[in-house]
Motif scaffolding. Sequence first.
Motif, PDB file in Angstrom:
ATOM      1  N   UNK A 237      55.868  18.921 -29.541  1.00 51.00           N
ATOM      2  CA  UNK A 237      55.474  19.663 -30.748  1.00 51.00           C
ATOM      3  C   UNK A 237      56.681  20.360 -31.375  1.00 51.00           C
ATOM      4  N   UNK A 238      57.857  20.175 -30.740  1.00 55.06           N
ATOM      5  CA  UNK A 238      59.071  20.780 -31.288  1.00 55.06           C
ATOM      6  C   UNK A 238      59.903  19.708 -31.964  1.00 55.06           C
ATOM      7  N   UNK A 239      60.597  20.118 -33.034  1.00 54.09           N
ATOM      8  CA  UNK A 239      61.522  19.198 -33.694  1.00 54.09           C
ATOM      9  C   UNK A 239      62.746  19.988 -34.128  1.00 54.09           C
ATOM     10  N   UNK A 240      63.803  19.259 -34.484  1.00 55.65           N
ATOM     11  CA  UNK A 240      65.027  19.931 -34.925  1.00 55.65           C
ATOM     12  C   UNK A 240      65.536  19.271 -36.187  1.00 55.65           C
ATOM     13  N   UNK A 241      66.244  20.090 -36.992  1.00 59.05           N
ATOM     14  CA  UNK A 241      66.894  19.564 -38.196  1.00 59.05           C
ATOM     15  C   UNK A 241      68.392  19.498 -37.930  1.00 59.05           C
ATOM     16  N   UNK A 242      68.969  18.325 -38.192  1.00 63.09           N
ATOM     17  CA  UNK A 242      70.401  18.155 -37.979  1.00 63.09           C
ATOM     18  C   UNK A 242      70.794  16.749 -38.378  1.00 63.09           C
ATOM     19  N   UNK A 243      71.959  16.319 -37.904  1.00 62.80           N
ATOM     20  CA  UNK A 243      72.423  14.988 -38.295  1.00 62.80           C
ATOM     21  C   UNK A 243      71.784  13.916 -37.413  1.00 62.80           C
ATOM     22  N   UNK A 244      71.716  12.689 -37.956  1.00 66.61           N
ATOM     23  CA  UNK A 244      71.165  11.575 -37.187  1.00 66.61           C
ATOM     24  C   UNK A 244      72.048  11.329 -35.958  1.00 66.61           C
ATOM     25  N   UNK A 245      73.340  11.583 -36.117  1.00 64.28           N
ATOM     26  CA  UNK A 245      74.275  11.391 -35.011  1.00 64.28           C
ATOM     27  C   UNK A 245      73.938  12.340 -33.849  1.00 64.28           C
ATOM     28  N   UNK A 246      73.629  13.592 -34.208  1.00 63.98           N
ATOM     29  CA  UNK A 246      73.280  14.563 -33.167  1.00 63.98           C
ATOM     30  C   UNK A 246      71.954  14.193 -32.512  1.00 63.98           C
ATOM     31  N   UNK A 247      71.007  13.674 -33.328  1.00 61.33           N
ATOM     32  CA  UNK A 247      69.714  13.255 -32.782  1.00 61.33           C
ATOM     33  C   UNK A 247      69.938  12.149 -31.756  1.00 61.33           C
ATOM     34  N   UNK A 248      70.751  11.190 -32.127  1.00 61.74           N
ATOM     35  CA  UNK A 248      70.999  10.060 -31.235  1.00 61.74           C
ATOM     36  C   UNK A 248      71.700  10.512 -29.962  1.00 61.74           C
ATOM     37  N   UNK A 249      72.709  11.368 -30.142  1.00 61.71           N
ATOM     38  CA  UNK A 249      73.467  11.841 -28.979  1.00 61.71           C
ATOM     39  C   UNK A 249      72.566  12.566 -27.987  1.00 61.71           C
ATOM     40  N   UNK A 250      71.467  13.165 -28.490  1.00 60.74           N
ATOM     41  CA  UNK A 250      70.571  13.893 -27.605  1.00 60.74           C
ATOM     42  C   UNK A 250      69.329  13.083 -27.230  1.00 60.74           C
ATOM     43  N   UNK A 251      69.342  11.801 -27.565  1.00 66.69           N
ATOM     44  CA  UNK A 251      68.239  10.913 -27.203  1.00 66.69           C
ATOM     45  C   UNK A 251      66.944  11.209 -27.943  1.00 66.69           C
ATOM     46  N   UNK A 252      67.035  11.779 -29.152  1.00 62.75           N
ATOM     47  CA  UNK A 252      65.817  12.104 -29.905  1.00 62.75           C
ATOM     48  C   UNK A 252      65.476  10.988 -30.890  1.00 62.75           C
ATOM     49  N   UNK A 253      64.194  10.958 -31.301  1.00 65.50           N
ATOM     50  CA  UNK A 253      63.742   9.993 -32.308  1.00 65.50           C
ATOM     51  C   UNK A 253      63.824  10.668 -33.676  1.00 65.50           C
ATOM     52  N   UNK A 254      64.313   9.937 -34.652  1.00 62.87           N
ATOM     53  CA  UNK A 254      64.330  10.503 -36.002  1.00 62.87           C
ATOM     54  C   UNK A 254      62.963  10.282 -36.637  1.00 62.87           C
ATOM     55  N   UNK A 255      62.280  11.382 -37.021  1.00 72.29           N
ATOM     56  CA  UNK A 255      60.952  11.274 -37.636  1.00 72.29           C
ATOM     57  C   UNK A 255      61.062  11.063 -39.135  1.00 72.29           C
ATOM     58  N   UNK A 256      62.099  11.653 -39.743  1.00 71.76           N
ATOM     59  CA  UNK A 256      62.255  11.528 -41.184  1.00 71.76           C
ATOM     60  C   UNK A 256      63.720  11.699 -41.550  1.00 71.76           C
ATOM     61  N   UNK A 257      64.248  10.758 -42.339  1.00 72.39           N
ATOM     62  CA  UNK A 257      65.631  10.871 -42.822  1.00 72.39           C
ATOM     63  C   UNK A 257      65.652  11.563 -44.176  1.00 72.39           C
ATOM     64  N   UNK A 258      66.814  12.007 -44.589  1.00 70.48           N
ATOM     65  CA  UNK A 258      67.025  12.503 -45.966  1.00 70.48           C
ATOM     66  C   UNK A 258      66.088  13.626 -46.363  1.00 70.48           C
TER      67      UNK A 258
END
Length: 696
Positions: free
Chosen positions: A261-282
């Motif tokens: 239920x938690x999400x974060x806002x940041x770069x796609x690169x940071x999401x990938x580096x932390x093994x997260x799924x991108x829910x929405x770009x841009x």
Amino acid sequence: MKHGLQRAHVTMKAGTVSDHQPDLDDLRRSLDEVDSGIVGLIAQRVRLIAEIASRKQSSSSGIQDADRERQVLAGVEAVATELGVSASLVRRIFRELLSDSVAQQARHLNGQAGGRLRVAFQGAAHAYSDAATRKYLAGRGAAGDLVGFSTFRQAVGALLAGDVDLAVLPIENTTAGSINEVYALLREHQLFIVGEETWKVDHCLAAVDDVPLSSLSRILSHPQGLEQCAQFLQTLPDAIPTTYFDTAGAMAAVAAAGDPTMAAIGSAEAAEANGLMVLRHGISDNEDNYTRFVVLSTSAAPVDVRIACKTSLILVTRHEEGALLRCLEILSGSGHSMTKLESRPRPGRPWEYLFFLDFEGNSADPRTAAALDELRSAAQYIKVLGSYPAKALRHSAQPGTLPESPATESPAESLEAVAADQPATIRRSRQYRLVDRAARPADTVVRVGDLLVGGDGFAVMAGPCSVESTDQITETARFVRDHGAHILRGGVFKPRTSPYSFQGLGWEGLDLLVAAGRETGLPVVTEVMAVEQVQRMAKEADILQIGARNMQNFDLLREVGKLDRPVLLKRGLSSTIEEWLAAAEYIVAQGNQQVILCERGIRTFESATRNTLDLSAVVVVRERSHLPIIVDPSHGTGLRGYVAPMAWAARAAGAHGLLIEVHPTPDEALSDADQSLSFGEFASLMRQLAAVPGPR
Ligand code: PEP
Ligand code: MN
């Protein structure tokens, strides 16, 4: 641009692909070939640029040619359109190539050999600051060891401590505006801007699982990240925005919590580096979301004048109508185009402002240096933060486009021209320019709290030679305030002839002085004796006094010149007026125009008085300089009986104020007992002073 060559190359590859029915592996191999061909062509381009750079080495032309860049972009776009390739894709790629070649040429000219740098940034690995820092280093051809800190202040702390060579900090964002804390750090510390970098901020929303947005309850990011996506966040009313020290850190925290239920806002690169799924770009409110970073160092780095530069400075205008406009006119009149003007509150001075100003220009260019000199005399305080290669030029301005005249005259020459119109009594000095009356016909008025020193005003500074105890300083403060003094004096670091004499209470004494000043509402003036004392003293004292014995301590003069604080500069024991004004020039040339001169007597053959009070200095200084001048008849005569008459005489001569030593029990004073006035004597001096006409 050789269109033919490009076309032939592409056609050949297309032919290879369509000869037979290739399988996927064949296609990939062909693609790899094309890719290494592209890299090969880039390498060829880099070699050509190196050759161009060495040609330019021996010429005076600038390395950034906006017309040439436009031509190149138009050429490649035309080829792209012909070949059915997206013109905007080609434009983006070529912009990068062009900016890289400018950086390459700049490196060549400035002789930057790359090397390994230790660089501080704010945030965790994969934060935008991390990416911008890498981009900056790549542009310089330097390798770096990057260190992330949780706050801007810590990153600057590491720089000041010498733990890193540079710090790269964000200064403004096209959506969220200026980053105040970084501006505050620039103001507070001796930092120089040696470069800038821009980074396109592309925010995405990421979580541990591919969950629907409506199931999110908390969204973590840096406050700037949340601010830049405010509109998107409004579409998720159930998710609580939560601030985090950094965007990449927010991503890491979401990953560590494993809570879907938690999400974060940041770069796609940071999401990938932390093994997260991108829910929405841009998800940024504004698609063109750029952050500008400044590269900070503890020393300035002069840049070759052929490199297009920006110069940044902090400016405090004088308290006069139209003061800011006059400063801006100096820049525009000399052909400098301003790229940013930011106003910030001036600390400790309610409703006063200082300005952060960026313009296109390089202080190594004599025309820019002349404009900065002119600004120094027009302003009250200037701190030049640095001239550095510009990344984001708004205009096509390039080096070498400043008008040739009249700004090419050296400031000394233009002052001589002014001098030709002056009365013959003024002998123009070559030792100083900025404090010269010719540089500024109007009197400089120095503001101390609500009080104005200079012009028509008359300021009385009174108090003991040395701060000795709480009772002594508080009693004196109350008495002198009640009898018309405007400023409380008190020495805490004492320059004594003998090392066995009382040396002052030091920092403890400063606390007592400041407390007495607060209680009575009087600003305080006290002597600073060493470079190392300056910064700490400036935090507490309203005026920093440079004593007679230090009038030519040039390091000390330069140090107080870097402050945005008034300075009281006493005349040296055996200094000429010209030497004294040249000493004031040291302070003013650093950017601090808030200098008050103090005549305190000079050493002559006469032994009836401690010193010979040179009251003629008042009229000479007022003619030669625009700075305010006050008189210290206590040190000037050394004997209390002579103090009052010389004080009246000083006022009659046109002095802008007095510095008087007063002590509750003068005979018991730990320093300068003979010249200290009792309370009664001070009261009577002040009563009779009112009858003397003041400065005109
Ligand atoms: C003072 O003001 O106490 C002092 C030491 O003055 P000067 O530097 O003029 O001797
Ligand atoms: Mn004294």
